[in-house]
Motif scaffolding. Structure first.
Motif, PDB file in Angstrom:
ATOM      1  N   ILE A   6      34.407 -45.501 -56.874  1.00  0.00           N
ATOM      2  CA  ILE A   6      33.654 -46.680 -57.282  1.00  0.00           C
ATOM      3  C   ILE A   6      33.323 -47.478 -56.031  1.00  0.00           C
ATOM      4  O   ILE A   6      34.218 -47.966 -55.339  1.00  0.00           O
ATOM      5  N   ASP A   7      32.049 -47.582 -55.750  1.00  0.00           N
ATOM      6  CA  ASP A   7      31.575 -48.364 -54.620  1.00  0.00           C
ATOM      7  C   ASP A   7      31.984 -49.825 -54.837  1.00  0.00           C
ATOM      8  O   ASP A   7      31.732 -50.383 -55.900  1.00  0.00           O
ATOM      9  N   PRO A   8      32.606 -50.463 -53.854  1.00  0.00           N
ATOM     10  CA  PRO A   8      32.993 -51.873 -54.006  1.00  0.00           C
ATOM     11  C   PRO A   8      31.807 -52.786 -54.329  1.00  0.00           C
ATOM     12  O   PRO A   8      31.976 -53.815 -54.974  1.00  0.00           O
ATOM     13  N   MET A   9      30.606 -52.402 -53.890  1.00  0.00           N
ATOM     14  CA  MET A   9      29.416 -53.198 -54.206  1.00  0.00           C
ATOM     15  C   MET A   9      29.119 -53.167 -55.702  1.00  0.00           C
ATOM     16  O   MET A   9      28.615 -54.131 -56.263  1.00  0.00           O
ATOM     17  N   VAL A  10      29.442 -52.047 -56.351  1.00  0.00           N
ATOM     18  CA  VAL A  10      29.255 -51.939 -57.798  1.00  0.00           C
ATOM     19  C   VAL A  10      30.191 -52.911 -58.504  1.00  0.00           C
ATOM     20  O   VAL A  10      29.783 -53.662 -59.395  1.00  0.00           O
ATOM     21  N   VAL A  11      31.445 -52.917 -58.085  1.00  0.00           N
ATOM     22  CA  VAL A  11      32.433 -53.818 -58.687  1.00  0.00           C
ATOM     23  C   VAL A  11      31.998 -55.269 -58.499  1.00  0.00           C
ATOM     24  O   VAL A  11      32.007 -56.061 -59.440  1.00  0.00           O
ATOM     25  N   ARG A  12      31.584 -55.607 -57.286  1.00  0.00           N
ATOM     26  CA  ARG A  12      31.147 -56.980 -56.992  1.00  0.00           C
ATOM     27  C   ARG A  12      29.942 -57.362 -57.855  1.00  0.00           C
ATOM     28  O   ARG A  12      29.895 -58.443 -58.435  1.00  0.00           O
ATOM     29  N   SER A  13      28.984 -56.467 -57.935  1.00  0.00           N
ATOM     30  CA  SER A  13      27.774 -56.731 -58.707  1.00  0.00           C
ATOM     31  C   SER A  13      28.087 -56.977 -60.180  1.00  0.00           C
ATOM     32  O   SER A  13      27.568 -57.908 -60.788  1.00  0.00           O
ATOM     33  N   LEU A  14      28.936 -56.144 -60.750  1.00  0.00           N
ATOM     34  CA  LEU A  14      29.265 -56.281 -62.172  1.00  0.00           C
ATOM     35  C   LEU A  14      30.139 -57.502 -62.441  1.00  0.00           C
ATOM     36  O   LEU A  14      30.037 -58.115 -63.508  1.00  0.00           O
ATOM     37  N   GLY A  91      26.431 -43.923 -63.501  1.00  0.00           N
ATOM     38  CA  GLY A  91      26.533 -45.126 -64.327  1.00  0.00           C
ATOM     39  C   GLY A  91      27.382 -44.888 -65.560  1.00  0.00           C
ATOM     40  O   GLY A  91      28.189 -45.737 -65.957  1.00  0.00           O
ATOM     41  N   LYS A  92      27.226 -43.726 -66.167  1.00  0.00           N
ATOM     42  CA  LYS A  92      28.008 -43.362 -67.353  1.00  0.00           C
ATOM     43  C   LYS A  92      29.495 -43.315 -67.007  1.00  0.00           C
ATOM     44  O   LYS A  92      30.338 -43.830 -67.751  1.00  0.00           O
ATOM     45  N   LYS A  93      29.833 -42.709 -65.880  1.00  0.00           N
ATOM     46  CA  LYS A  93      31.230 -42.631 -65.459  1.00  0.00           C
ATOM     47  C   LYS A  93      31.806 -44.023 -65.188  1.00  0.00           C
ATOM     48  O   LYS A  93      32.958 -44.301 -65.525  1.00  0.00           O
ATOM     49  N   ILE A  94      31.010 -44.883 -64.586  1.00  0.00           N
ATOM     50  CA  ILE A  94      31.465 -46.251 -64.297  1.00  0.00           C
ATOM     51  C   ILE A  94      31.758 -46.984 -65.600  1.00  0.00           C
ATOM     52  O   ILE A  94      32.797 -47.641 -65.731  1.00  0.00           O
ATOM     53  N   VAL A  95      30.867 -46.886 -66.585  1.00  0.00           N
ATOM     54  CA  VAL A  95      31.096 -47.554 -67.874  1.00  0.00           C
ATOM     55  C   VAL A  95      32.362 -47.016 -68.530  1.00  0.00           C
ATOM     56  O   VAL A  95      33.171 -47.786 -69.062  1.00  0.00           O
ATOM     57  N   GLU A  96      32.566 -45.704 -68.487  1.00  0.00           N
ATOM     58  CA  GLU A  96      33.767 -45.123 -69.098  1.00  0.00           C
ATOM     59  C   GLU A  96      35.031 -45.622 -68.404  1.00  0.00           C
ATOM     60  O   GLU A  96      36.038 -45.879 -69.061  1.00  0.00           O
ATOM     61  N   LEU A  97      34.983 -45.801 -67.078  1.00  0.00           N
ATOM     62  CA  LEU A  97      36.124 -46.362 -66.356  1.00  0.00           C
ATOM     63  C   LEU A  97      36.357 -47.822 -66.755  1.00  0.00           C
ATOM     64  O   LEU A  97      37.505 -48.253 -66.918  1.00  0.00           O
ATOM     65  N   LEU A  98      35.271 -48.585 -66.912  1.00  0.00           N
ATOM     66  CA  LEU A  98      35.389 -49.981 -67.325  1.00  0.00           C
ATOM     67  C   LEU A  98      36.009 -50.085 -68.718  1.00  0.00           C
ATOM     68  O   LEU A  98      36.886 -50.920 -68.951  1.00  0.00           O
ATOM     69  N   ILE A  99      35.562 -49.237 -69.628  1.00  0.00           N
ATOM     70  CA  ILE A  99      36.098 -49.237 -70.990  1.00  0.00           C
ATOM     71  C   ILE A  99      37.586 -48.901 -70.952  1.00  0.00           C
ATOM     72  O   ILE A  99      38.402 -49.553 -71.605  1.00  0.00           O
ATOM     73  N   ASP A 100      37.942 -47.904 -70.160  1.00  0.00           N
ATOM     74  CA  ASP A 100      39.340 -47.485 -70.038  1.00  0.00           C
ATOM     75  C   ASP A 100      40.196 -48.615 -69.464  1.00  0.00           C
ATOM     76  O   ASP A 100      41.282 -48.898 -69.954  1.00  0.00           O
ATOM     77  N   GLN A 101      39.688 -49.287 -68.432  1.00  0.00           N
ATOM     78  CA  GLN A 101      40.412 -50.415 -67.831  1.00  0.00           C
ATOM     79  C   GLN A 101      40.599 -51.536 -68.841  1.00  0.00           C
ATOM     80  O   GLN A 101      41.682 -52.105 -68.958  1.00  0.00           O
ATOM     81  N   ASP A 102      39.531 -51.877 -69.577  1.00  0.00           N
ATOM     82  CA  ASP A 102      39.614 -52.940 -70.574  1.00  0.00           C
ATOM     83  C   ASP A 102      40.636 -52.593 -71.648  1.00  0.00           C
ATOM     84  O   ASP A 102      41.412 -53.446 -72.071  1.00  0.00           O
ATOM     85  N   ASN A 103      40.645 -51.342 -72.096  1.00  0.00           N
ATOM     86  CA  ASN A 103      41.609 -50.917 -73.112  1.00  0.00           C
ATOM     87  C   ASN A 103      43.038 -51.006 -72.586  1.00  0.00           C
ATOM     88  O   ASN A 103      43.942 -51.395 -73.321  1.00  0.00           O
ATOM     89  N   ASN A 104      43.247 -50.643 -71.314  1.00  0.00           N
ATOM     90  CA  ASN A 104      44.583 -50.736 -70.721  1.00  0.00           C
ATOM     91  C   ASN A 104      45.047 -52.180 -70.623  1.00  0.00           C
ATOM     92  O   ASN A 104      46.201 -52.489 -70.888  1.00  0.00           O
ATOM     93  N   VAL A 105      44.147 -53.083 -70.261  1.00  0.00           N
ATOM     94  CA  VAL A 105      44.496 -54.502 -70.164  1.00  0.00           C
ATOM     95  C   VAL A 105      44.838 -55.034 -71.553  1.00  0.00           C
ATOM     96  O   VAL A 105      45.852 -55.717 -71.735  1.00  0.00           O
ATOM     97  N   ILE A 106      44.016 -54.717 -72.529  1.00  0.00           N
ATOM     98  CA  ILE A 106      44.244 -55.209 -73.883  1.00  0.00           C
ATOM     99  C   ILE A 106      45.569 -54.685 -74.434  1.00  0.00           C
ATOM    100  O   ILE A 106      46.351 -55.433 -75.024  1.00  0.00           O
ATOM    101  N   SER A 107      45.850 -53.398 -74.223  1.00  0.00           N
ATOM    102  CA  SER A 107      47.087 -52.822 -74.767  1.00  0.00           C
ATOM    103  C   SER A 107      48.334 -53.336 -74.042  1.00  0.00           C
ATOM    104  O   SER A 107      49.426 -53.305 -74.592  1.00  0.00           O
ATOM    105  N   SER A 108      48.193 -53.833 -72.808  1.00  0.00           N
ATOM    106  CA  SER A 108      49.338 -54.346 -72.074  1.00  0.00           C
ATOM    107  C   SER A 108      49.677 -55.788 -72.430  1.00  0.00           C
ATOM    108  O   SER A 108      50.739 -56.279 -72.065  1.00  0.00           O
ATOM    109  N   LEU A 109      48.778 -56.462 -73.132  1.00  0.00           N
ATOM    110  CA  LEU A 109      49.035 -57.859 -73.525  1.00  0.00           C
ATOM    111  C   LEU A 109      50.090 -57.903 -74.615  1.00  0.00           C
ATOM    112  O   LEU A 109      50.121 -57.072 -75.519  1.00  0.00           O
ATOM    113  N   ARG A 110      50.935 -58.871 -74.549  1.00  0.00           N
ATOM    114  CA  ARG A 110      51.952 -59.054 -75.586  1.00  0.00           C
ATOM    115  C   ARG A 110      51.467 -60.130 -76.541  1.00  0.00           C
ATOM    116  O   ARG A 110      51.265 -61.261 -76.153  1.00  0.00           O
ATOM    117  N   TRP A 111      51.300 -59.775 -77.762  1.00  0.00           N
ATOM    118  CA  TRP A 111      50.792 -60.732 -78.762  1.00  0.00           C
ATOM    119  C   TRP A 111      51.937 -61.371 -79.408  1.00  0.00           C
ATOM    120  O   TRP A 111      52.606 -61.548 -80.085  1.00  0.00           O
TER     121      TRP A 111
END
Length: 111
Positions: A6-14, A91-111
């Motif tokens: 993942i290019d750091p410029m992509v992360v910054r842009s998003l 772009g497809k791979k980047i979105v899939e990584l973002l979705i995976d990261q978001d799911n990991n963050v959500i599942s790590s939260l303690r409700w």
């Protein structure tokens, strides 16, 4: 499992633009199909000029170096005089990584 650079410029842009991220998610939803600007605009509920700025960059407000096309996440093809936008394989791979990261963050939260 393959590793995607993942290019750091992509992360910054998003991280700097929620609209860029929304456009990527919309194009991912319709992948592998391409669509035109006004359809993307309706899909993300934003003005076409703002969507175009995210896709290609516009003077002043949207830096072209951080545009989705310039970063290699989206491609523009002309078909019978109409410009169509489509998520690239990268772009497809980047979105899939973002979705995976978001799911990991959500599942790590303690409700």
């Amino acid at each position: 499992m393959s590793i995607t650079f993942i290019d750091p410029m992509v992360v910054r842009s998003l991280n700097k633009s929620k609209l860029r991220k929304k456009i990527l998610y919309y194009l991912y939803k319709i992948y592998p199909n391409a669509t035109y600007l006004s359809e993307i605009s309706r899909g993300v509920k934003s003005d076409p000029s703002n969507v175009l700025g995210c896709l290609k960059g516009l003077n002043g407000r949207y830096n072209g170096h951080f545009s989705l096309i310039e970063l290699g996440l989206v491609e523009c093809k002309e078909y019978h005089g109409m410009k169509l936008y489509k998520l690239t394989e990268y772009g497809k791979k980047i979105v899939e990584l973002l979705i995976d990261q978001d799911n990991n963050v959500i599942s790590s939260l303690r409700w």
